[in-house]
Design a protein around this motif. Structure first.
Motif, PDB file in Angstrom:
ATOM      1  N   TYR A 162       0.835  -1.108  -0.011  1.00  0.00           N
ATOM      2  CA  TYR A 162      -0.124  -0.117   0.069  1.00  0.00           C
ATOM      3  C   TYR A 162       0.680   1.112  -0.062  1.00  0.00           C
ATOM      4  CZ  TYR A 162      -3.388  -3.533   1.271  1.00  0.00           C
ATOM      5  OH  TYR A 162      -4.500  -4.493   1.335  1.00  0.00           O
ATOM      6  N   GLU A 163       0.420   2.274  -0.714  1.00  0.00           N
ATOM      7  CA  GLU A 163       1.210   3.540  -0.862  1.00  0.00           C
ATOM      8  C   GLU A 163       0.930   4.430   0.289  1.00  0.00           C
ATOM      9  OE1 GLU A 163      -0.275   6.486  -1.877  1.00  0.00           O
ATOM     10  OE2 GLU A 163      -2.306   5.732  -2.197  1.00  0.00           O
ATOM     11  N   ALA A 164       1.515   5.504   0.528  1.00  0.00           N
ATOM     12  CA  ALA A 164       1.520   6.394   1.614  1.00  0.00           C
ATOM     13  C   ALA A 164      -0.134   6.669   1.976  1.00  0.00           C
ATOM     14  CB  ALA A 164       2.199   7.610   1.652  1.00  0.00           C
ATOM     15  N   GLY A 165      -1.094   6.817   0.823  1.00  0.00           N
ATOM     16  CA  GLY A 165      -2.350   7.308   1.089  1.00  0.00           C
ATOM     17  C   GLY A 165      -3.347   5.743   1.316  1.00  0.00           C
ATOM     18  N   GLY A 166      -2.848   4.975   1.428  1.00  0.00           N
ATOM     19  CA  GLY A 166      -3.571   3.750   1.793  1.00  0.00           C
ATOM     20  C   GLY A 166      -4.065   2.874   0.661  1.00  0.00           C
ATOM     21  N   GLU A 167      -3.710   3.045  -0.776  1.00  0.00           N
ATOM     22  CA  GLU A 167      -4.216   2.595  -1.860  1.00  0.00           C
ATOM     23  C   GLU A 167      -3.417   1.468  -2.169  1.00  0.00           C
ATOM     24  OE1 GLU A 167      -7.017   2.023  -4.887  1.00  0.00           O
ATOM     25  OE2 GLU A 167      -6.892   3.663  -3.425  1.00  0.00           O
ATOM     26  N   ALA A 168      -3.731   0.358  -2.523  1.00  0.00           N
ATOM     27  CA  ALA A 168      -3.044  -0.765  -2.810  1.00  0.00           C
ATOM     28  C   ALA A 168      -2.517  -0.626  -4.384  1.00  0.00           C
ATOM     29  CB  ALA A 168      -4.160  -2.119  -3.087  1.00  0.00           C
ATOM     30  N   ILE A 169      -1.153  -0.770  -4.361  1.00  0.00           N
ATOM     31  CA  ILE A 169      -0.343  -0.517  -5.825  1.00  0.00           C
ATOM     32  C   ILE A 169       0.433  -1.693  -6.202  1.00  0.00           C
ATOM     33  CG2 ILE A 169      -0.204   1.938  -5.248  1.00  0.00           C
ATOM     34  CD1 ILE A 169       2.646   1.368  -4.319  1.00  0.00           C
ATOM     35  N   GLY A 170       0.385  -2.859  -5.392  1.00  0.00           N
ATOM     36  CA  GLY A 170       1.071  -3.955  -5.973  1.00  0.00           C
ATOM     37  C   GLY A 170       1.129  -5.062  -4.870  1.00  0.00           C
TER      38      GLY A 170
END
Length: 123
Positions: free
Chosen positions: A19-27
């Motif tokens: 998860y990126e810093a904003g909480g969105e799954a990225i991989g």
């Protein structure tokens, strides 16, 4: 989202969501980059929609059973370098340092293959 308990890099598994810093799954986690004999965590390689990316340890906020949190956002992650080449080989001796005569003698008694030198295989 429940990412589970905090864990050490040694038990981080392939396929865990990142998860990126904003909480969105990225991989997802592809593999951990470390020097386990020295207990050094270098970072992780992740699989994203744009390919594999190397995330340095300083850019990792936390590791959990079911999630890895990064300190960087999706745009910064996309700008990370793709990993290339193989990981460094593990060696007992530093380059250019002649092995101790005692290691040779010990090898004769233990039956260790002399042609393999000081290399060991990972299990």
């Amino acid at each position: 989202m429940d990412e589970g308990l905090p864990i050490a890099y040694q038990v981080l598994e392939e396929g865990v969501p990142v998860y990126e810093a904003g909480g969105e799954a990225i991989g997802t986690v592809d593999h951990v980059v470390s020097a386990p004999q020295q207990d050094i965590f270098h970072g992780i390689v992740i699989r994203t929609g744009g390919g594999r990316r190397f995330v340095a340890a300083e850019q990792v906020s936390s590791l959990h059973e079911r999630g890895v949190d990064l300190r960087i956002d999706a745009a910064e992650t996309a700008a990370l370098p793709e990993p290339h080449g193989a990981s460094q080989g593990w060696r007992v001796q530093e380059p250019g340092v002649r092995p101790s005569r005692w290691i040779h003698i010990l090898g004769m008694f233990t039956g260790r293959d002399r042609k393999r030198g000081n290399w060991t295989e990972e299990s």
